[in-house]
Design an enzyme around this catalytic site. Structure first.
Site, PDB file in Angstrom:
ATOM      1  N   HIS A 218       5.438  -1.750  -5.827  1.00 25.19           N
ATOM      2  CA  HIS A 218       5.097  -1.830  -4.368  1.00 25.19           C
ATOM      3  C   HIS A 218       3.569  -1.799  -4.163  1.00 25.19           C
ATOM      4  O   HIS A 218       3.122  -2.650  -3.669  1.00 25.19           O
ATOM      5  CB  HIS A 218       5.773  -0.882  -3.473  1.00 25.19           C
ATOM      6  CG  HIS A 218       5.525  -1.104  -2.094  1.00 25.19           C
ATOM      7  ND1 HIS A 218       6.239  -2.152  -1.383  1.00 25.19           N
ATOM      8  CD2 HIS A 218       4.854  -0.681  -0.871  1.00 25.19           C
ATOM      9  CE1 HIS A 218       6.148  -2.349  -0.184  1.00 25.19           C
ATOM     10  NE2 HIS A 218       5.294  -1.358   0.428  1.00 25.19           N
TER      11      HIS A 218
ATOM     12  N   SER B 213       3.403  -5.018   2.683  1.00 24.96           N
ATOM     13  CA  SER B 213       4.159  -3.787   3.055  1.00 24.96           C
ATOM     14  C   SER B 213       3.963  -3.530   4.562  1.00 24.96           C
ATOM     15  O   SER B 213       4.776  -4.611   5.097  1.00 24.96           O
ATOM     16  CB  SER B 213       3.504  -2.558   2.561  1.00 24.96           C
ATOM     17  OG  SER B 213       4.196  -1.378   2.602  1.00 24.96           O
TER      18      SER B 213
END
Length: 410
Positions: free
Chosen positions: A382, A182
């Site tokens: 995610h 990320s």
């Protein structure tokens, strides 16, 4: 039009309340620039039978970062791996609102740092400025506005060089590999494109659900960006620490909460449509007990700017200030063509934040992509990259294979 005006007024009221909550949190804080940093990660690593160290790194602009290391030869049965570990070092960088803790929550059987250590790698867990392990500064108190005047740009420009330099001096000579999830991937892209000399210091990099181009983002962050186009949030809230409770959480819960209410209480899980893959009750409890580790409001605003513009570029200070800083009315794009480090990417078609069309754009901008592995399982989001037990098969085994190939020069 009347309904839109009412909606705008309602959200403006919530954002104003967010600002009030921010001021309250500042008054409650007892932190000082000399506050003792917690070492939960080290304690957690040791509790699993591994050798751990805590190190302090100073950046050139004054921030004090705590990083953690899983030392090779963590127990006697791994002694035979010491010779191998002296040749390979892996740096792990956490994602948005995260810390080194996040990599460890799955435990020794599933978590990537332990898997790497078991195979003889020297493992270093980084922490970005502003999170729970990096709240000291040589001259600014954590409660001051100056402390929080950074985004992920400064993490890449200052934090990563300081950490890489520190590790290279404090540990034995070894090849360095980088794994960023990320925001950790964002920081590396900033470093390699703005300071090209660091392309020679990293042998290979693996980016998990990287955030760079973000025009196609879904969910709460997209909604907040759209709202930001009508109401200038930065004029309504303090440019300080980003709070993940109070008014902001209220916006997300009202518009996006589905399923388990407990999961919705974690702002990061809600922002990323997360938690669906966390079936283990004890693991879910551990994750929900953990609070987002913190970051600056400017970090979030910078990502929102990427969503709005569709470009991967520096922070937008407005036309007047952009001219002062960049000699341009618009912020310049990061020069990704300067990146020469071999890069592998792993993404998921179900990810709300690192969307496939945006990942494809990133791949086309990078000249040194070796692998782009796409996870096509539904509901793998995610945060599942580091918190789902399925990540062992879907993410970590491919990561280990990519590292083995990189070491062999393939």
């Amino acid at each position: 039009m009347k309904n839109e005006d009412e909606s705008t007024r309602s959200h403006k009221k919530i954002i104003l309340q967010y600002g009030k909550n921010l001021l309250k949190s500042k008054k409650k804080s007892k932190s000082s620039k000399h506050a003792k940093l917690r070492t939960d990660a080290e304690e957690f690593i040791r509790s699993k039978g591994y050798r751990a160290e805590t190190h302090t790194v100073n950046t050139i602009d004054g921030y004090v970062l705590t990083i953690h290391r899983i030392v090779p030869m963590s127990n006697l049965k791994r002694m035979h791996d010491f010779r191998k570990s002296s040749k390979q070092r892996v740096i792990l960088h956490h994602g948005l609102l995260g810390s080194s803790d996040d990599w460890l929550l799955l435990g020794p059987e599933y978590a990537l740092p332990y898997l790497l250590s078991d195979q003889g790698y020297d493992v270093w867990l980084l922490n970005a400025r502003g999170n729970k392990y990096a709240r000291e500064h040589r001259s600014n108190f954590m409660t001051s506005n100056n402390f929080w005047k950074f985004s992920w740009h400064e993490m890449g420009k200052y934090d990563l060089p300081a950490v890489i330099k520190y590790i290279s001096k404090s540990a034995y000579k070894a090849d360095t590999y980088f794994i960023g999830h990320s925001m950790g991937a964002t920081a590396l892209l900033v470093l390699l494109s703005t300071r090209p000399e660091y392309n020679r210091k990293i042998k290979s990099a693996i980016l998990l659900a990287p955030l760079a181009f973000m025009y196609n983002v879904k969910g709460p962050l997209k909604r907040l960006t759209e709202f930001h186009s009508h109401v200038n949030i930065s004029t309504l809230i303090d440019d300080n620490e980003f709070l993940t409770d109070g008014a902001f959480a209220q916006i997300l819960n009202e518009d996006f909460c589905e399923g388990l209410v407990k999961t919705c209480s974690d702002t990061l899980l809600l922002m990323s449509d997360g938690g669906k893959e966390i079936f283990d009750a004890n693991l879910r409890r551990t994750i929900l007990h953990r609070k987002p580790a913190g970051t600056s409001t400017r970090t979030i605003l910078h990502y929102m700017q990427l969503i709005k513009s569709g470009f991967f570029r520096r922070f937008d200070y407005g036309k007047i200030n952009n001219v002062k800083r960049y000699f341009l009315e618009e912020p310049p794009n990061y020069e990704l063509e300067k990146i020469t480090v071999p890069i592998s990417l792993i993404s998921s078609e179900s990810d709300w934040l690192a969307r496939e069309p945006d990942i494809t754009t990133l791949v086309t901008k990078l000249a040194s992509v070796k692998v782009h592995h796409v996870i096509r399982n539904s509901n793998f989001d995610h945060m599942d990259f580091i918190w789902s037990k399925r990540s062992l098969r879907l993410v970590f085994e491919p990561v280990l294979d990519i590292l083995r190939r990189a070491i062999k020069g393939k």
